[in-house]
Write a protein that holds these residues in place. Structure first.
Motif, PDB file in Angstrom:
ATOM      1  N   SER A  69       3.775 -80.909  11.734  1.00  0.00           N
ATOM      2  CA  SER A  69       3.149 -80.377  13.100  1.00  0.00           C
ATOM      3  C   SER A  69       4.138 -80.006  14.087  1.00  0.00           C
ATOM      4  N   THR A  70       5.200 -80.506  13.896  1.00  0.00           N
ATOM      5  CA  THR A  70       6.430 -80.329  14.951  1.00  0.00           C
ATOM      6  C   THR A  70       7.751 -79.353  14.494  1.00  0.00           C
ATOM      7  N   THR A  71       7.849 -79.592  13.134  1.00  0.00           N
ATOM      8  CA  THR A  71       8.886 -79.163  12.552  1.00  0.00           C
ATOM      9  C   THR A  71       8.852 -78.301  11.309  1.00  0.00           C
ATOM     10  N   ALA A  72       9.563 -77.196  11.047  1.00  0.00           N
ATOM     11  CA  ALA A  72       9.794 -76.642   9.989  1.00  0.00           C
ATOM     12  C   ALA A  72      11.105 -76.782   9.397  1.00  0.00           C
ATOM     13  N   ALA A  73      11.384 -76.899   8.170  1.00  0.00           N
ATOM     14  CA  ALA A  73      12.610 -77.267   7.426  1.00  0.00           C
ATOM     15  C   ALA A  73      12.999 -76.524   6.068  1.00  0.00           C
ATOM     16  N   CYS A  74      14.244 -76.244   5.612  1.00  0.00           N
ATOM     17  CA  CYS A  74      14.596 -75.474   4.541  1.00  0.00           C
ATOM     18  C   CYS A  74      15.479 -76.430   3.669  1.00  0.00           C
ATOM     19  N   TYR A  75      15.235 -76.265   2.496  1.00  0.00           N
ATOM     20  CA  TYR A  75      16.072 -76.940   1.539  1.00  0.00           C
ATOM     21  C   TYR A  75      16.666 -75.616   0.459  1.00  0.00           C
TER      22      TYR A  75
ATOM     23  N   ALA B 209      11.509 -86.722   2.679  1.00  0.00           N
ATOM     24  CA  ALA B 209      11.113 -87.636   3.592  1.00  0.00           C
ATOM     25  C   ALA B 209      11.612 -87.485   5.135  1.00  0.00           C
ATOM     26  N   SER B 210      12.412 -86.521   5.397  1.00  0.00           N
ATOM     27  CA  SER B 210      12.875 -86.023   6.757  1.00  0.00           C
ATOM     28  C   SER B 210      11.857 -85.684   7.558  1.00  0.00           C
ATOM     29  N   TYR B 211      12.129 -86.215   8.831  1.00  0.00           N
ATOM     30  CA  TYR B 211      10.888 -85.617   9.929  1.00  0.00           C
ATOM     31  C   TYR B 211       9.573 -85.896   9.600  1.00  0.00           C
TER      32      TYR B 211
ATOM     33  N   THR C  64      21.435 -78.819  -0.590  1.00  0.00           N
ATOM     34  CA  THR C  64      21.538 -79.305   0.996  1.00  0.00           C
ATOM     35  C   THR C  64      20.398 -78.669   1.560  1.00  0.00           C
ATOM     36  N   MET C  65      19.855 -79.102   2.800  1.00  0.00           N
ATOM     37  CA  MET C  65      19.194 -78.789   3.956  1.00  0.00           C
ATOM     38  C   MET C  65      19.634 -77.523   4.372  1.00  0.00           C
ATOM     39  N   CYS C  66      18.826 -76.550   4.709  1.00  0.00           N
ATOM     40  CA  CYS C  66      19.353 -75.116   4.968  1.00  0.00           C
ATOM     41  C   CYS C  66      18.915 -74.689   6.407  1.00  0.00           C
ATOM     42  N   GLY C  67      18.457 -75.658   7.218  1.00  0.00           N
ATOM     43  CA  GLY C  67      17.790 -75.528   8.564  1.00  0.00           C
ATOM     44  C   GLY C  67      16.865 -76.322   9.047  1.00  0.00           C
ATOM     45  N   THR C  68      16.512 -76.301  10.500  1.00  0.00           N
ATOM     46  CA  THR C  68      15.215 -76.894  10.691  1.00  0.00           C
ATOM     47  C   THR C  68      15.031 -75.812  11.893  1.00  0.00           C
ATOM     48  N   TRP C  69      13.403 -75.988  12.186  1.00  0.00           N
ATOM     49  CA  TRP C  69      13.073 -74.924  13.450  1.00  0.00           C
ATOM     50  C   TRP C  69      11.921 -76.058  13.952  1.00  0.00           C
TER      51      TRP C  69
ATOM     52  N   THR D  72       2.628 -71.500  13.433  1.00  0.00           N
ATOM     53  CA  THR D  72       3.336 -70.724  12.141  1.00  0.00           C
ATOM     54  C   THR D  72       4.480 -70.257  12.764  1.00  0.00           C
ATOM     55  N   LEU D  73       5.770 -70.483  11.700  1.00  0.00           N
ATOM     56  CA  LEU D  73       6.686 -70.224  12.022  1.00  0.00           C
ATOM     57  C   LEU D  73       7.701 -68.972  11.317  1.00  0.00           C
ATOM     58  N   THR D  74       8.282 -68.161  11.708  1.00  0.00           N
ATOM     59  CA  THR D  74       9.101 -67.443  11.017  1.00  0.00           C
ATOM     60  C   THR D  74      10.711 -67.724  11.094  1.00  0.00           C
ATOM     61  N   PRO D  75      11.130 -68.453   9.996  1.00  0.00           N
ATOM     62  CA  PRO D  75      12.385 -68.995  10.077  1.00  0.00           C
ATOM     63  C   PRO D  75      13.296 -67.909   9.904  1.00  0.00           C
ATOM     64  N   PRO D  76      14.626 -67.917  10.141  1.00  0.00           N
ATOM     65  CA  PRO D  76      15.857 -67.048   9.838  1.00  0.00           C
ATOM     66  C   PRO D  76      15.702 -66.499   8.619  1.00  0.00           C
ATOM     67  N   ALA D  77      15.395 -67.253   7.473  1.00  0.00           N
ATOM     68  CA  ALA D  77      15.467 -66.812   6.282  1.00  0.00           C
ATOM     69  C   ALA D  77      14.529 -65.435   6.221  1.00  0.00           C
ATOM     70  N   TRP D  78      13.472 -65.304   6.832  1.00  0.00           N
ATOM     71  CA  TRP D  78      12.673 -64.242   6.627  1.00  0.00           C
ATOM     72  C   TRP D  78      12.967 -63.085   7.492  1.00  0.00           C
ATOM     73  N   THR D  79      13.740 -63.338   8.850  1.00  0.00           N
ATOM     74  CA  THR D  79      14.028 -62.218   9.796  1.00  0.00           C
ATOM     75  C   THR D  79      15.465 -61.833   9.457  1.00  0.00           C
ATOM     76  N   ARG D  80      16.339 -62.553   8.600  1.00  0.00           N
ATOM     77  CA  ARG D  80      17.726 -62.187   8.511  1.00  0.00           C
ATOM     78  C   ARG D  80      17.727 -60.778   7.953  1.00  0.00           C
ATOM     79  N   SER D  81      16.639 -60.475   7.250  1.00  0.00           N
ATOM     80  CA  SER D  81      16.916 -59.077   6.500  1.00  0.00           C
ATOM     81  C   SER D  81      16.595 -57.891   7.459  1.00  0.00           C
ATOM     82  N   GLY D  82      16.091 -58.094   8.543  1.00  0.00           N
ATOM     83  CA  GLY D  82      16.076 -57.280   9.371  1.00  0.00           C
ATOM     84  C   GLY D  82      17.347 -56.753  10.385  1.00  0.00           C
ATOM     85  N   ARG D  83      18.254 -57.697  10.117  1.00  0.00           N
ATOM     86  CA  ARG D  83      19.572 -57.395  10.792  1.00  0.00           C
ATOM     87  C   ARG D  83      20.606 -56.519  10.214  1.00  0.00           C
TER      88      ARG D  83
END
Length: 478
Positions: A439-445, A407-409, A451-456, A465-476
């Motif tokens: 159209s304005t926000t991506a979110a993770c659960y 329901a959020s956002y 619990t929610m694990c972030g919004t972008w 189209t967004l690439t949230p940290p969940a996908w980019t984290r593996s590159g660090r």
């Protein structure tokens, strides 16, 4: 094919009984069989696992795969290989012998793999400090197919592409199919610079009916409210269910040649307006649901029908249209007026414990979303009201936090201000986490923590189209 070959180094702190043994013989014997590695994936896999003493240089067990000294550094290697027909996520767990402590900064793993560590009773995504006792390590490997579709590390603005439904990545292009529209419904933006794709008109192409016909601005089709597609990544062929004068139809477009690769009427005489909706794909099987309640299977490799199953009263004729979610080799779908259905491709019919009449869950156009266990394995499907049905057809209630997340956002909903119309689908699943966007926000659960694990936030000016940290984290560095 997906490969995961990564290493973790740990220093073994010998327990009291082992130290006593060391005093007598200078070398302790470790029951290496205690260490285990197991993996959960969409399709059968090949897994190898082993450990070897790699230090310190003076240890008498250097290089051993059987014996261990109380101060040895052990390198554990897990190799995972699977041949699949569609992208998937693999989750593996390495269970270590007692009293291993972590060597910080030692993990080596593919760029598409993330790690979690079990310290005491708790899993953490933060690498433990050097010397911390670790009992298990969990890895989540996302599909390598992302590399073939030019994964975007930045936001790409899609304003001006019309009323698109979702992003369809292929090669260096990011495609959009406008829903409830006719004419030029297929748009493309470059994943490299965000501009209109080369040799692609800014206002897009229309779908063409006859194989070999070059795409142009005219076509006989109209897209439904939910034009979920199937993309054959190996051939570049895009399949979409559409309305046509002859009845519900599946149309094929070769994105490489910018030409039609055919069209097939899948329910002759089954209606010409709002008579079809796109469902999710399972492997090479693409599903559409028609006005008459026929769930049609179409093999995108052979371009042939693979059967039809009738689910009475499963079609929603309202603005939203039926919604679906596919995972664990099952297709869940809802008529958005009080019922959830489950189709098993292996049975070519309802899932075990279900019937073609579905399971009643209450009214309202409340969409359909994944419902998972804490370890990321499928549990069933839920509507936005928190009414869920498990894999075996039992009704349960979703955690309140998950209902709030949906329901959020205004995620996945809010059509012309009517939040009760929820027909956008949520297909981003990584381990125990699910992702969705409006159209304005991506979110993770995260079902592991409930619990929610972030919004972008998307850039101003339209869908992205967004690439949230969940996908980019593996590159660090881990």
């Amino acid at each position: 094919m997906a490969d995961s070959n990564w290493q973790i180094w740990q220093r073994l702190r010998a327990p009291a009984w082992a130290r006593g043994l060391l005093a007598a013989s200078a070398v302790g014997v470790l029951a290496w069989a205690v260490a285990q590695s197991q993996v959960t994936s969409a399709i059968g896999s090949f897994l190898e696992y082993g450990g070897q003493v790699i230090g310190p240089s003076g240890t008498p067990t250097l290089g051993s795969t059987n014996d261990v000294n109380g101060s040895d550094i052990v390198r554990w290697t897990s190799y995972f290989n699977s041949r699949i027909e569609s992208p998937f996520e693999a989750v593996g767990t390495v269970t270590l012998p007692a009293n291993h402590t972590w060597a910080a900064g030692s993990a080596l793993r593919p760029a598409n793999t993330t790690l979690e560590w079990k310290v005491g009773p708790t899993w953490t995504a933060t690498e433990p400090a050097n010397g911390t006792v670790v009992s298990e390590v969990r890895w989540v490997m996302s599909s390598k197919f992302k590399g073939a579709t030019s994964t975007v590390s930045k936001a790409v603005n899609f304003s001006g592409t019309g009323d698109g439904f979702r992003i369809i990545p292929y090669g260096d292009g990011l495609y959009v199919v406008n829903h409830h529209s006719s004419g030029t419904v297929l748009k493309c933006r470059s994943a490299v610079d965000g501009q209109t794709c080369p040799n692609w008109p800014a206002n897009g192409f229309a779908f063409a009916a006859n194989a070999g016909t070059a795409l142009n601005s005219n076509g006989p089709f109209r897209t439904p409210n939910v034009p979920l597609e199937a993309m054959n990544q190996s051939t570049g062929e895009l399949f979409v269910g559409v309305d046509s004068p002859n009845g519900p139809t599946i149309v094929c477009t070769d994105l490489n040649k910018r030409a039609s690769c055919g069209s097939w009427v899948v329910d002759p005489g089954g209606g010409t307006w709002n008579a079809i909706t796109g469902m999710s794909a399972i492997g090479k099987f693409y599903y559409v649901l028609t006005l008459r309640g026929n769930l049609v299977c179409f093999d995108i490799d052979t371009r042939q029908s693979c059967g039809s199953t009738n689910y009475p009263s499963s079609y929603d004729t309202g603005y939203g249209g039926p919604t679906s979610v596919a995972y664990s080799d099952r297709l869940f779908f809802s008529n958005n007026t009080g019922k959830i259905f489950c189709h098993d491709p292996a049975r070519a019919g309802p899932c075990v414990g279900w019937s073609t009449n579905g399971v009643g869950v209450g009214g309202g156009r409340l969409g359909l979303y994944p419902f998972m266990n804490a370890n990321g394995t499928p549990r069933g499907a839920c509507n936005a009201g928190g009414d869920c049905v498990t894999l075996d057809g039992q009704r349960v209630t979703a955690p309140q936090s998950y209902t709030s997340f949906i329901a959020s956002y205004g995620l996945f909903s809010s059509v012309f201000g009517q939040a009760s119309y929820q027909f956008h689908n949520m297909a981003g699943i990584v381990g125990s986490k699910v992702y969705g966007a409006n159209s304005t926000t991506a979110a993770c659960y995260d079902f592991a923590t409930q619990t929610m694990c972030g919004t972008w936030a998307s850039p101003v000016g339209g869908c992205s189209t967004l690439t949230p940290p969940a996908w980019t984290r593996s590159g660090r560095a881990a």
